[in-house]
Design a protein around this motif. Structure first.
Motif, short mmCIF file in Angstrom:
data_model
loop_
_atom_site.label_atom_id
_atom_site.label_comp_id
_atom_site.label_asym_id
_atom_site.label_seq_id
_atom_site.Cartn_x
_atom_site.Cartn_y
_atom_site.Cartn_z
N HIS A 53 47.46 63.61 37.68
CA HIS A 53 47.64 63.89 39.10
C HIS A 53 47.84 62.59 39.89
N ILE A 54 47.09 61.56 39.53
CA ILE A 54 47.23 60.28 40.23
C ILE A 54 48.56 59.62 39.87
N ALA A 55 48.93 59.68 38.58
CA ALA A 55 50.21 59.11 38.17
C ALA A 55 51.37 59.84 38.83
N GLY A 56 51.22 61.15 39.08
CA GLY A 56 52.26 61.95 39.68
C GLY A 56 52.21 62.00 41.20
N THR A 73 52.53 52.57 45.76
CA THR A 73 52.40 53.85 46.47
C THR A 73 51.11 54.02 47.25
N ALA A 74 50.14 53.13 47.08
CA ALA A 74 48.83 53.34 47.72
C ALA A 74 48.94 53.44 49.23
N ARG A 81 55.45 59.88 49.78
CA ARG A 81 55.00 60.23 48.43
C ARG A 81 55.76 61.46 47.93
N THR A 82 55.96 62.43 48.81
CA THR A 82 56.70 63.64 48.42
C THR A 82 58.13 63.29 48.03
N LEU A 84 59.23 60.49 46.88
CA LEU A 84 59.22 59.75 45.62
C LEU A 84 58.99 60.69 44.43
N ARG A 85 58.12 61.67 44.61
CA ARG A 85 57.91 62.68 43.56
C ARG A 85 59.20 63.43 43.27
N ARG A 86 59.92 63.75 44.34
CA ARG A 86 61.15 64.54 44.21
C ARG A 86 62.22 63.80 43.42
N THR A 87 62.31 62.49 43.62
CA THR A 87 63.40 61.72 43.01
C THR A 87 63.02 61.05 41.70
N ASP A 88 61.76 60.67 41.55
CA ASP A 88 61.39 59.78 40.44
C ASP A 88 60.44 60.38 39.42
N ILE A 89 59.88 61.57 39.69
CA ILE A 89 58.85 62.13 38.80
C ILE A 89 59.18 63.58 38.48
#
Length: 227
Positions: A53-56, A73-74, A81-82, A84-89
């Motif tokens: 969850h933290i990595a994602g 990302t901190a 963050r959303t 970045l999740r959409r494009t990179d994870i």
């Protein structure tokens, strides 16, 4: 110099339960490079889900930093963050979580449309990925018309539809029989090598773990390499 797909630097996470504080992650350091498939093998309650969850970027660490590529990302807000999740994870879970009213192709098209691709681009990309995963003849079928292994391969296709740099998989073969699980793992492994993305795969299957590039576990809240 190769930029890691994921780098966790001194990540800590604890939870409060009543008057008690339970430390789950205590100074985790972890790096995943492009094209690398790493098995995360640890007993239930050791912190695997928290680490994923933290990595994602689904959960914030208490302290430490999470780098996705070169992005720290901190300090990012929820919107950043959303994005970045959409494009990179990409995420793959034990259960496929496909939308039952949509076909296999439509399930893979949807995240691409959300990311801004046109319908023709998204459909062409979906057909390409599903074909690579051996599902060209099933792209118009809905999840209920697919086998368990086919459903999970569609879930993998959906996870990589936006060409992420990082794939996080939580027991992706856990609901499958050994033969089907082997096939899903083989297609996932081929996809990682072909595309150059990095994959962190939580699994209890020691046989599959031995075939990945590296094996790690969690011990006293820290990441430890396994032979």
């Amino acid at each position: 110099m190769t930029v890691p797909a994921l780098h966790l630097a001194n990540v800590c996470r604890a939870y409060t339960q009543g008057e008690n504080t339970v430390t789950v992650l205590s100074g985790v350091d972890l790096t995943l490079n492009p094209g690398e498939m790493v098995a995360l093998v640890a007993p239930s309650g050791a912190g695997k889900s928290t680490l994923l969850h933290i990595a994602g970027l689904l959960e914030h660490p208490d302290t430490g930093e999470v780098f996705i590529g070169e992005t720290a990302t901190a300090g990012l807000d929820d919107l950043a963050r959303t994005k970045l999740r959409r494009t990179d994870i990409g995420f793959v879970y034990q259960f496929h979580h496909l939308l039952p009213e949509f076909s296999a192709k439509e399930n893979v098209v949807l995240p691409q449309r959300i990311a801004g691709l046109s319908v023709p681009e998204a459909e062409a990309r979906a057909a390409e990925i599903l074909g690579f995963l051996g599902l060209s003849h099933r792209i118009e079928h809905r999840p209920g018309e697919l086998s368990g292994g086919e459903q999970q391969r569609v879930a993998i296709a959906r996870a990589v539809a936006n060409t992420p740099r990082l794939l996080l998989a939580d027991e992706p073969t856990g609901n499958l029989d050994p033969v089907t699980g082997e096939h899903v793992f083989a297609t996932l492994s081929a996809l990682v090598k072909q595309s150059g993305l990095a994959a962190l795969v939580a699994t209890h299957n020691l046989e599959l773990a031995q075939r990945m590039d590296r094996r790690i576990t969690l011990k006293e809240g820290r990441v430890v390499d396994l032979p």
